[in-house]
Motif scaffolding. Structure first.
Motif, PDB file in Angstrom:
ATOM      1  N   TYR A   1      -7.870  10.801  -9.911  1.00 36.63           N
ATOM      2  CA  TYR A   1      -8.470   9.482 -10.080  1.00 36.63           C
ATOM      3  C   TYR A   1      -9.618   9.463 -11.083  1.00 36.63           C
ATOM      4  O   TYR A   1     -10.283   8.449 -11.250  1.00 36.63           O
ATOM      5  CB  TYR A   1      -8.954   8.950  -8.727  1.00 36.63           C
ATOM      6  CG  TYR A   1      -7.813   8.817  -7.750  1.00 36.63           C
ATOM      7  CD1 TYR A   1      -7.714   9.653  -6.647  1.00 36.63           C
ATOM      8  CD2 TYR A   1      -6.798   7.888  -7.962  1.00 36.63           C
ATOM      9  CE1 TYR A   1      -6.644   9.549  -5.769  1.00 36.63           C
ATOM     10  CE2 TYR A   1      -5.727   7.781  -7.096  1.00 36.63           C
ATOM     11  CZ  TYR A   1      -5.656   8.620  -6.003  1.00 36.63           C
ATOM     12  OH  TYR A   1      -4.598   8.521  -5.138  1.00 36.63           O
TER      13      TYR A   1
ATOM     14  N   PRO B   1      -9.073   0.770  -4.284  1.00 36.06           N
ATOM     15  CA  PRO B   1      -9.408   1.574  -3.103  1.00 36.06           C
ATOM     16  C   PRO B   1      -8.403   1.460  -1.972  1.00 36.06           C
ATOM     17  O   PRO B   1      -8.461   2.243  -1.029  1.00 36.06           O
ATOM     18  CB  PRO B   1     -10.767   0.990  -2.657  1.00 36.06           C
ATOM     19  CG  PRO B   1     -10.795  -0.385  -3.204  1.00 36.06           C
ATOM     20  CD  PRO B   1      -9.992  -0.374  -4.469  1.00 36.06           C
ATOM     21  N   TRP B   2      -7.457   0.533  -2.072  1.00 33.01           N
ATOM     22  CA  TRP B   2      -6.588   0.282  -0.931  1.00 33.01           C
ATOM     23  C   TRP B   2      -5.194   0.866  -1.072  1.00 33.01           C
ATOM     24  O   TRP B   2      -4.297   0.606  -0.279  1.00 33.01           O
ATOM     25  CB  TRP B   2      -6.495  -1.229  -0.647  1.00 33.01           C
ATOM     26  CG  TRP B   2      -6.278  -2.097  -1.847  1.00 33.01           C
ATOM     27  CD1 TRP B   2      -7.250  -2.710  -2.588  1.00 33.01           C
ATOM     28  CD2 TRP B   2      -5.037  -2.427  -2.476  1.00 33.01           C
ATOM     29  NE1 TRP B   2      -6.683  -3.412  -3.625  1.00 33.01           N
ATOM     30  CE2 TRP B   2      -5.325  -3.270  -3.578  1.00 33.01           C
ATOM     31  CE3 TRP B   2      -3.694  -2.131  -2.203  1.00 33.01           C
ATOM     32  CZ2 TRP B   2      -4.347  -3.784  -4.408  1.00 33.01           C
ATOM     33  CZ3 TRP B   2      -2.702  -2.647  -3.018  1.00 33.01           C
ATOM     34  CH2 TRP B   2      -3.048  -3.461  -4.117  1.00 33.01           C
ATOM     35  N   SER B   3      -4.985   1.660  -2.111  1.00 36.19           N
ATOM     36  CA  SER B   3      -3.688   2.309  -2.263  1.00 36.19           C
ATOM     37  C   SER B   3      -3.873   3.620  -3.004  1.00 36.19           C
ATOM     38  O   SER B   3      -4.709   3.717  -3.901  1.00 36.19           O
ATOM     39  CB  SER B   3      -2.733   1.405  -3.057  1.00 36.19           C
ATOM     40  OG  SER B   3      -1.445   1.989  -3.104  1.00 36.19           O
ATOM     41  N   TYR B   4      -3.050   4.621  -2.653  1.00 35.69           N
ATOM     42  CA  TYR B   4      -3.171   5.905  -3.342  1.00 35.69           C
ATOM     43  C   TYR B   4      -2.484   5.902  -4.707  1.00 35.69           C
ATOM     44  O   TYR B   4      -2.684   6.815  -5.502  1.00 35.69           O
ATOM     45  CB  TYR B   4      -2.594   7.035  -2.471  1.00 35.69           C
ATOM     46  CG  TYR B   4      -3.524   7.475  -1.349  1.00 35.69           C
ATOM     47  CD1 TYR B   4      -3.251   7.175  -0.029  1.00 35.69           C
ATOM     48  CD2 TYR B   4      -4.682   8.196  -1.634  1.00 35.69           C
ATOM     49  CE1 TYR B   4      -4.098   7.572   0.997  1.00 35.69           C
ATOM     50  CE2 TYR B   4      -5.541   8.598  -0.619  1.00 35.69           C
ATOM     51  CZ  TYR B   4      -5.243   8.284   0.697  1.00 35.69           C
ATOM     52  OH  TYR B   4      -6.082   8.676   1.694  1.00 35.69           O
TER      53      TYR B   4
ATOM     54  N   GLN C   1       0.832  -1.192   0.000  1.00 37.34           N
ATOM     55  CA  GLN C   1       0.000   0.000   0.000  1.00 37.34           C
ATOM     56  C   GLN C   1       0.869   1.245   0.000  1.00 37.34           C
ATOM     57  O   GLN C   1       1.804   1.349   0.796  1.00 37.34           O
ATOM     58  CB  GLN C   1      -0.874   0.021   1.261  1.00 37.34           C
ATOM     59  CG  GLN C   1      -1.887  -1.117   1.337  1.00 37.34           C
ATOM     60  CD  GLN C   1      -2.724  -0.986   2.595  1.00 37.34           C
ATOM     61  OE1 GLN C   1      -2.331  -1.444   3.656  1.00 37.34           O
ATOM     62  NE2 GLN C   1      -3.863  -0.341   2.464  1.00 37.34           N
TER      63      GLN C   1
ATOM     64  N   PRO D   1      -9.399   5.891  -3.811  1.00 38.33           N
ATOM     65  CA  PRO D   1      -8.790   5.316  -2.602  1.00 38.33           C
ATOM     66  C   PRO D   1      -9.468   5.858  -1.358  1.00 38.33           C
ATOM     67  O   PRO D   1      -9.739   7.061  -1.263  1.00 38.33           O
ATOM     68  CB  PRO D   1      -7.329   5.779  -2.680  1.00 38.33           C
ATOM     69  CG  PRO D   1      -7.108   6.099  -4.108  1.00 38.33           C
ATOM     70  CD  PRO D   1      -8.414   6.589  -4.635  1.00 38.33           C
TER      71      PRO D   1
END
Lengths: 492, 325, 139
Positions: free
Chosen positions: B117, A274-277, A35, B131
């Motif tokens: 994004y 969704p779990w990392s920028y 992450q 995220p």
């Protein structure tokens, strides 16, 4: 009961990251995730800025490779303003860029990713750093590394103001011509840089290639991925860091595409989790297939191994010899073993040094004509260079006054983000079994990341001439394990 | 062996240039390593968060913290290091002033996420995934730190003892600061560790600056050539030198480009951008509003230029407020 | 915040020779105007550092008014031209910050124009009542 192991933060790299590993009831790895916990938002906050400020703004994305961003930005400005720099400007930029590539690659091998390799994958944590490297290669060599880096960076500062965050890139060229005493100094120093690059390759051969355990590690399956590859090639199909066309090959080595930088959107896109920028680029054909490799994979890798895989050869003679030797040793092209990146990196460092030598002796770099002013209003432009970590894309659009209305940045490591995630996951599955977890094993997981991302190494000791050296080795809790003085041998 | 002072290096929203700047100490690094114990340096050494948490409060002599505070995790680390350290030094422009990441204070958090994004042309995100702080993947819960609405400088988050300015601080300034700390010869708390004078003072082009500067035309580096020896302001190029603290060696000027203000303002200045604005406007020549406006039209991006490094520590701190997420 | 109860706070920087004298005149002529603009007297509108304007906003002002002599009438010759140039540039910066146009205002008001002081303060107060409080700096 699932056990969760967190490595936080990951270390010996540039940037922030953490790795989460989940074990199943048998103590085998169920999943692992890398992450990236940070975002700054350059693509947004650069909107409204003046385009010509971008080389000095975007370089603050990374203080380890600011030159890469500075140069990609300058190339994007050339395209944006529809102006081609005069030949001397291109040569000076390329000279500067190869100085940077040489010093960054060299530093990584000795001080960052290298320690895992040079000292050994299972070495105690206290030795997995520059001190252990010096113990292995010797104090004299350690001093040479520092000196080579120092020389290169002093030249860079003279050319462009500073080594960290250089200033001279502009649309249509650079701000400052070369002074003759600087060129003289470069010409004298360049053969030494070439020698040192060759020495590094010899060190790699002696320490790594002659050690069967290390060779097995390089070729181990849990450090290999069959992905596509992307890199920049010159008109002869040879590796070029400063400019060229982008070439993509598939896992079997077949060429898929070759295109001008401005066409990149036709071939690649980015995916979000969704779990990392961080974002995850992929090839539009076949599309996003998840974190998988193999013939149907949409993932591609960049950086030294990728560049050598896609090219037809190196652009300089000595580097070419090593290129041929590497592929002969590792069983032909393309090579999928991630750790072979360390070897490819040193071959690139040699090409960079040879290029510095060639350009330093080109009389045209003394020309005072280093800038061509734009004659058309700015519209849109793409600039691409090969950063040490891989392909770097800057894409700008502005209004007629040159105020930015769109900024797209595909930064080198981002192209590798999905492969890195894959590598972490695979390495974790490969090294952690039956619930056995320790510092050495976790470091082997981190090694999968380090091969991709040269960051900066801590040159904690500089050893010119007669300065005494005292190295203090500590364990992970900061307690002293050993103290080594200059004239004693470190027993590994 | 005598106990050496413990030293920590940490990075928040940082580019890593401040780490490189320490390495650029070259030979002097040896003396530093001899004199201190580095117990945290994520980019170069394998110490982890639990190693710091396990230390006694106040057991770290100095923590050098670089980078702006952008994410919740960075703020946690700052508070952790403050607890464990006797002295905290804001290292580099981002910690000192907010730095380049501070330009995001002209945007809302929503705008940043929408662009990064969704809007960029390479994005393939029809599901509009973004995220988030908590997510569930393959049955596992994963956490990410929160992206704050506003970028902050270090002293907007915790008590700071000293400031080392620059993007990145030059090696000689770092070396002087470390020496001052190790020998206890520091100025009063809160000082910026660089002389209190403008860049113009040491500028190699100082002698070419006329006594009375008058600007009738504003030039941009994109579209104009600059004379290599004349004061940039005298030529009509915006140069932040007059409003910027010196001590940097005027390296950008030596690179034939004008100053952009990375050392921040001098003492007694609240707002570097406003100070420069005032000085610059004073030396423009027109007197009637239409002519003034026509000349000001030649400045492409006043805020992004005057506040390049100092937006979070300006008086207004940020542009339009974001919606808390 | 209930807009009905909101009373804007304006900080007014008036130059001694012209606008401050005019506001005195408004007083002696018993021209009533909104009480929302406490006055800071400066010797010249050219004394108004842009930092004053920004600090006022940061410290609780919802608007800032600067008053000076008409162009050509400055007691110190050049001061109000500097004020005008600074103000025009500051407005551009404020726009980039998203600060509404009505919140920062420059007016030329001569010593005899007491009625103009009345008019400007009334108008600005009314505009800011509609706009609401200035929030940005107090994050």
């Amino acid at each position: 009961m699932t056990q969760r192991i967190t490595i936080d933060p990951i270390t010996r790299l540039e940037g922030h990251g953490k790795i989460e590993i989940f074990l199943d009831d048998q103590g085998e790895v169920a999943n692992a995730y890398m992450q990236i916990p940070e975002l700054r938002g350059f693509e947004r906050f650069c909107l409204g800025r003046a385009a010509e400020e971008m080389p000095r703004i975007t370089q603050r994305i990374c203080g380890v490779c600011p030159t890469a961003h500075h140069m990609a930005s300058a190339r994007a400005l050339d395209a944006l303003y529809h102006v081609d720099p005069p030949p001397a400007a291109h040569k000076i930029r390329e000279l500067f860029y190869n100085l940077f590539t040489f010093e960054d690659h060299t530093l990584h091998f000795y001080f960052l990713g290298g320690p895992d390799f040079i000292v050994g994958p299972n070495a105690p944590a206290a030795e997995r750093n520059v001190v252990g490297v010096i113990g292995k290669v010797g104090l004299e060599i350690g001093g040479k590394v520092i000196e080579a880096r120092k020389q290169a960076r002093h030249f860079m500062a003279e050319m462009a103001g500073k080594a960290i965050h250089p200033v001279f890139g502009l649309p249509g060229g650079i701000s400052k011509p070369m002074k003759s005493d600087l060129v003289d100094a470069l010409r004298k120093a360049a053969p030494g840089l070439v020698d040192f690059a060759q020495f590094s390759l010899q060190a790699f051969a002696d320490i790594v290639l002659k050690n069967q355990a290390y060779v097995d590690t390089i070729l181990a399956d849990h450090y290999a991925h069959r992905t596509n590859y992307m890199g920049t090639v010159d008109p002869d199909g040879k590796v070029n860091f400063y400019r060229g066309q982008l070439r993509v090959i598939d896992p079997s080595g077949k060429r898929l595409y070759q295109f001008e930088p401005r066409e990149y959107l036709t071939y690649i896109a980015e995916h979000v989790e969704p779990w990392s920028y961080i974002k995850f680029p992929f090839l539009k054909t076949p599309g996003w297939k998840g974190f998988v490799d193999g013939p149907d994979s949409g993932l591609y890798r960049v950086a030294p191994l990728a560049r050598l895989n896609v090219a037809d050869g190196m652009a300089t003679p000595r580097a070419q010899e090593h290129y041929e030797q590497m592929f002969a040793t590792l069983g032909g092209k393309p090579v999928h073993s991630t750790l072979a990146t360390h070897w490819a990196r040193l071959i690139e460092a040699l090409q960079a040094a040879e290029t510095v030598e060639r350009l330093a002796n080109d009389p045209e770099i003394l020309s005072p004509v280093v800038r061509r002013l734009p004659e058309q209003p700015p519209t849109e432009g793409v600039g691409v260079v090969e950063a040490p970590r891989g392909t770097l894309i800057h894409h700008y659009a502005t209004d007629a006054k040159g105020i930015l209305t769109m900024v797209n940045l595909m930064v080198a490591t981002v192209h590798n983000a999905a492969p890195i995630q894959m590598s972490i996951d695979k390495a974790a599955r490969g090294v952690i079994h039956a619930g056995k977890v320790n510092d050495g094993l976790l470091n082997q997981v981190e090694m999968a990341f380090r091969a991709y991302d040269p960051c900066f190494g801590c040159a904690t000791h500089s050893l010119p001439g007669e300065m005494p050296l005292r190295a203090t080795i500590r364990d992970a809790r900061g307690l002293i394990v050993k103290v080594v003085e200059r004239n004693s041998r470190l027993m590994v | 062996m005598a106990d050496k002072p413990k030293v920590a290096f940490y990075w928040c929203a940082s580019c890593g240039g401040c780490e490189e700047a320490v390495v650029d100490l070259e030979e002097n690094i040896l003396k530093v390593v001899d004199a201190v114990d580095i117990i945290l340096w994520p980019c170069a050494m394998d110490f982890k968060k639990q190693d710091i948490e396990a230390m006694d409060d106040g057991s770290i002599a100095v923590a050098f913290i670089n980078g702006a505070v952008r994410m919740s995790e960075q703020e946690e680390w700052v508070h952790l290091l403050r607890r464990k350290s006797q002295m905290v030094v804001a290292f580099g422009a981002c910690a000192h002033l907010g730095g380049i990441p501070g330009l995001a204070n002209l945007n809302t958090k929503q705008e940043v996420f929408d662009t990064c994004y969704h809007d960029v042309p390479s994005m393939d995100n029809k599901g509009a995934t973004v995220p988030g702080m908590e997510s569930t993947v393959d049955g596992h819960s994963l956490h990410l730190p929160r992206f704050w609405d506003t970028v902050k400088s270090l002293d907007q988050v915790t008590d700071v003892d000293y400031y080392l300015p620059g993007c990145a601080p030059p090696a000689d300034l770092i070396w002087s600061a470390i020496n001052a700390i190790l020998t206890g010869q520091l100025p009063p708390k809160g000082a910026v560790l660089s002389p209190n004078k403008a860049c113009c003072d040491d500028c190699p082009r100082k002698d070419s600056k006329p006594d009375k500067l008058e600007i009738t035309e504003i030039k941009r580096p994109a579209t104009h050539l600059a004379d290599p020896e004349l004061c940039f302001m005298a030529q009509g190029f915006i140069c932040m030198g007059p409003a910027t603290r010196g001590g940097c060696g005027n390296r950008c000027i030596e690179g034939y480009m004008p100053c952009r203000g990375c050392f921040g303002p001098m003492d007694d200045v609240f707002d570097q951008g406003a100070k420069f604005l005032s000085a610059f406007a004073s030396i423009l020549t027109p007197r009637d509003e239409a002519a003034i406006d026509a000349l000001l039209d030649q400045i492409p991006d006043p805020t992004g230029t005057f506040y390049r490094f100092s937006l979070p520590t300006s008086l207004l701190r940020r542009g339009k407020m974001g919606t808390p997420v | 915040m209930a807009t009905a109860a909101f009373e804007p706070r304006i900080v007014a920087f008036f130059c001694n020779w012209c606008t401050y004298t005019a506001s005195d005149l408004a007083g002696t002529a018993r021209l009533a105007y909104e009480p929302n603009a406490p006055v800071v007297r400066v010797m010249c509108s050219g004394r108004v550092d842009p930092q004053f304007v920004l600090k006022a906003l940061q410290e609780g002002a919802d608007g800032v008014l600067v008053g000076g002599c008409h162009p050509g009438d400055c007691h110190y010759q050049e001061g109000n031209y500097k004020a005008l140039r600074r103000f025009r540039l500051l407005k551009r910066v404020l726009t980039q910050f998203g600060v509404e146009d009505e919140r920062v205002r420059l007016e030329w008001i001569s010593a005899s124009e007491g009625d103009r002081v009345q008019h400007v303060i009334n108008e600005m107060t009314g505009q800011l009542r509609k706009l609401g409080p200035f929030h940005q700096a107090r994050s």
